[in-house]
Scaffold this active site. Structure first.
Site, PDB file in Angstrom:
ATOM      1  N   LYS A 152       0.669  -1.100  -0.171  1.00  0.00           N
ATOM      2  CA  LYS A 152      -0.018  -0.356   0.124  1.00  0.00           C
ATOM      3  C   LYS A 152       0.942   1.149   0.081  1.00  0.00           C
ATOM      4  O   LYS A 152       2.006   1.281   0.377  1.00  0.00           O
ATOM      5  CB  LYS A 152      -0.938  -0.154   1.260  1.00  0.00           C
ATOM      6  N   ARG A 170     -10.189 -11.531   2.511  1.00  0.00           N
ATOM      7  CA  ARG A 170     -10.953 -12.619   1.804  1.00  0.00           C
ATOM      8  C   ARG A 170     -10.237 -14.128   2.110  1.00  0.00           C
ATOM      9  O   ARG A 170     -10.834 -15.200   2.215  1.00  0.00           O
ATOM     10  CB  ARG A 170     -11.469 -12.477   0.390  1.00  0.00           C
TER      11      ARG A 170
HETATM   12  N1  BES Z   1      -7.921  -3.916   4.481  1.00  0.00           N
HETATM   13  C1  BES Z   1      -8.207  -3.480   3.246  1.00  0.00           C
HETATM   14  C2  BES Z   1      -9.642  -2.550   2.929  1.00  0.00           C
HETATM   15  C3  BES Z   1      -9.575  -1.339   3.617  1.00  0.00           C
HETATM   16  C4  BES Z   1      -9.560  -0.105   2.872  1.00  0.00           C
HETATM   17  C5  BES Z   1     -10.272  -1.161   5.079  1.00  0.00           C
HETATM   18  C6  BES Z   1      -9.775   0.979   3.726  1.00  0.00           C
HETATM   19  C7  BES Z   1     -10.330  -0.111   5.677  1.00  0.00           C
HETATM   20  C8  BES Z   1     -10.257   0.994   4.937  1.00  0.00           C
HETATM   21  C9  BES Z   1      -8.321  -4.533   2.341  1.00  0.00           C
HETATM   22  O1  BES Z   1      -7.294  -5.684   2.743  1.00  0.00           O
HETATM   23  C10 BES Z   1      -7.822  -4.245   1.104  1.00  0.00           C
HETATM   24  O2  BES Z   1      -6.659  -3.713   1.029  1.00  0.00           O
HETATM   25  N2  BES Z   1      -8.493  -4.268  -0.045  1.00  0.00           N
HETATM   26  C11 BES Z   1      -8.314  -3.669  -1.373  1.00  0.00           C
HETATM   27  C12 BES Z   1      -8.802  -4.890  -2.188  1.00  0.00           C
HETATM   28  C13 BES Z   1      -8.181  -4.614  -3.584  1.00  0.00           C
HETATM   29  C14 BES Z   1      -6.769  -5.080  -3.738  1.00  0.00           C
HETATM   30  C15 BES Z   1      -8.960  -5.771  -4.683  1.00  0.00           C
HETATM   31  C16 BES Z   1      -8.809  -2.455  -1.448  1.00  0.00           C
HETATM   32  O3  BES Z   1     -10.063  -2.329  -1.120  1.00  0.00           O
HETATM   33  O4  BES Z   1      -8.337  -1.754  -2.332  1.00  0.00           O
HETATM   34 MG    MG Z   2      -5.151  -5.585   2.023  1.00  0.00          MG
END
Ligand code: BES
Ligand code: MG
Ligand code: ZN
Length: 486
Positions: free
Chosen positions: A261, A335
């Site tokens: 990230k 997931r």
């Molecule tokens: N933990 C994140 C989701 C999240 C984002 C929670 C912002 C709280 C605030 C999750 O693990 C994630 O990174 N999801 C990605 C999925 C994508 C790679 C398909 C996302 O939401 O960008």
């Molecule tokens: Mg993630």
């Protein structure tokens, strides 16, 4: 924790006295005079404090607003707003009788609102601790006739608040302190004394079970992944032998892994365990108030880190269900841990219904912001309605989201049974739900709640301090009350 007491007589010395009245009520001459002197109307959630009175050092006038608008929710909101308008350590609240309302229940609801809003996480503040502690509100005494009713109603509410506070504490905790092993230990320490059976699985045990999907997420971290399984048998003689199951995503920190990230805002990912936090807080509330229901729960705990051992984009793993997964993005890790937890629960408990809670996607924030969790299901529409209604009653809002085969097809992989992200950038919350549904057996009732917008709120609202909300605890507690204990 703020101490709440109910008394039928006014204490001898009162520093701060809160006098509530509705804006259309015939006021006592004294109240009328003091309101008039400061040009105050008793509008809902409005307060005015002034000094120097016979009764107390400080008198706070509190508005209940229109009598017609008063209900459980507004009483709680008013109690909550009151906290922001009180200074000093102790306050006494005088509650007059309002026609057609159980004032005992009303006082309990106001106390619940006050209690939930008085929360703060200052464990790591060393400097101004003494000064801040002094300023903190420590006790509220409600003076009313029917203290028995107030105490009865508040007894359960207090247990629920303790569950909410447990969740908030866990969600606030930084990831260097709260990692899978320390999380598991804390859950056991909190829940076992309440009569919850707690089982902790370590990596070796999860390897034996074939949980390679969950294990792939934590494999880049120095911290060992864990799964905690909980059982609350509050209705041992119940004819409904199948329990309700809760499942929570517990990523104690989500860097994204090799699909790293960006740095800005990454600190938020300490609360990527908000689903697991809600599940254990709900178990604490249920066990605390000795709910007459059989509930099982699992939380999947891992830290998602990049390293030379971490999962690479393109890796293929075999889940506990036997299905193979192509991991195209290591940041879609929630997931992956949920898949194995869902399989474990179905294999071991054959639950009546499974509800999972997860801070799963940023996309749910695009859709619903900080106001609603998104609810996804295939065959449990009635349970979604029930959750929506339960949530509305306690302020943990839920909104139904659609699922369709088109999104499911997008999760087919070229090399494995399923891929962990779709190649399309849209409908990110729905494709995540589609992935999860691949791990739900035919005929199994299941609801997925995406709570990414709900576990943490960057701004304080009238009824909640900023930061960890404890979302989900009251929702699950109320859902069990409505559906199982009815
Ligand atoms: N933990 C994140 C989701 C999240 C984002 C929670 C912002 C709280 C605030 C999750 O693990 C994630 O990174 N999801 C990605 C999925 C994508 C790679 C398909 C996302 O939401 O960008
Ligand atoms: Mg993630
Ligand atoms: Zn995550």
């Amino acid at each position: 924790m703020l101490k709440i007491t109910f008394s039928s007589s006014m204490p001898k010395t009162v520093k701060t006295l809160v006098l509530f009245a509705a804006d259309d009520k015939k006021l006592s001459a004294e109240l009328k005079a003091s309101a008039k002197a400061v040009d105050f109307e008793f509008k809902k959630k409005k307060f005015h404090s002034h000094t120097g009175s016979k009764q107390a050092d400080t008198v706070v006038l509190g508005g209940l607003g229109d009598v017609k608008d008063l209900n459980d929710k507004t009483f709680e909101e008013i109690g909550s707003a009151m906290v922001q308008n009180l200074k000093g350590e102790k306050a006494v609240v005088e509650l007059d009788v309002i026609a057609k309302h159980d004032m005992g229940k009303a006082a309990a609801l106001m106390a619940m609102g006050a209690l939930l809003n008085s929360y703060s996480f200052d464990k790591y503040k060393t400097k101004d601790k003494k000064k801040n502690d002094k300023k903190k509100l420590k006790e509220i005494t409600f003076v009313l006739k029917d203290t028995a009713s107030a105490k009865k109603h508040f007894a359960d509410m207090q247990k629920i608040a303790e569950g909410v506070f447990f969740t908030r504490d866990l969600v606030w905790e930084p990831a260097n302190e709260l990692y899978p092993e320390s999380f598991a230990k804390r859950v056991k320490a909190e829940l076992a004394p309440l009569g919850v059976k707690v089982k902790i699985l370590n990596e070796a045990q999860m390897q034996k079970l074939g949980m390679w999907s969950l294990l792939s997420v934590g494999q880049g971290s120095a911290r060992e992944s864990h799964m905690v399984i909980m059982e609350w048998n509050g209705a041992p003689k119940s004819k409904k032998t199948k329990p309700v199951a809760f499942v929570g995503k517990g990523i104690t920190f989500d860097t994204g892994g090799i699909s790293l990230k960006p740095g800005a805002g990454m600190w938020d990912m300490k609360w990527d365990m908000g689903g697991a936090g809600a599940v254990v807080g709900a178990m604490k509330a249920l066990a605390g108030r000795k709910a007459k229901a059989n509930v099982v729960a699992a939380i999947a705990l891992a830290e998602n880190m990049p390293s030379d051992r971490a999962t690479r984009p393109g890796d293929v793993v075999t889940s506990m269900s036997g299905q193979t997964i192509e991991i195209l993005n290591t940041d879609a890790e929630g997931r992956l841990v949920l898949a194995d937890a869902l399989t474990y629960m179905q294999k071991n408990y054959k639950p009546e219904l499974i509800i999972d809670l997860a801070t799963l996607t940023g996309a749910i924030l695009v859709a619903l912001g900080h106001e609603f969790a998104g609810a996804f299901t295939k065959i449990a529409e009635d349970d979604v309605k029930e959750l929506q209604c339960a949530g509305h009653g306690v302020g943990d809002m839920v909104w139904p989201m659609p699922m369709t085969d088109e999104w499911d097809k997008m999760m087919d992989s070229d090399i494995a049974d399923v891929r962990n992200i779709s190649m399309d950038k849209w409908a990110g919350s729905a494709t995540a739900a589609a992935f999860l549904s691949r791990f739900i057996d035919e005929g199994q009732k299941w609801v997925h709640l995406d709570i990414a917008g709900m576990a943490w709120k960057p701004k304080a609202t009238d009824s909640r301090p900023k930061g960890a909300t404890g979302y989900g605890v009251r929702l699950l507690d109320q859902f069990i009350r409505q559906t199982i204990e009815k």
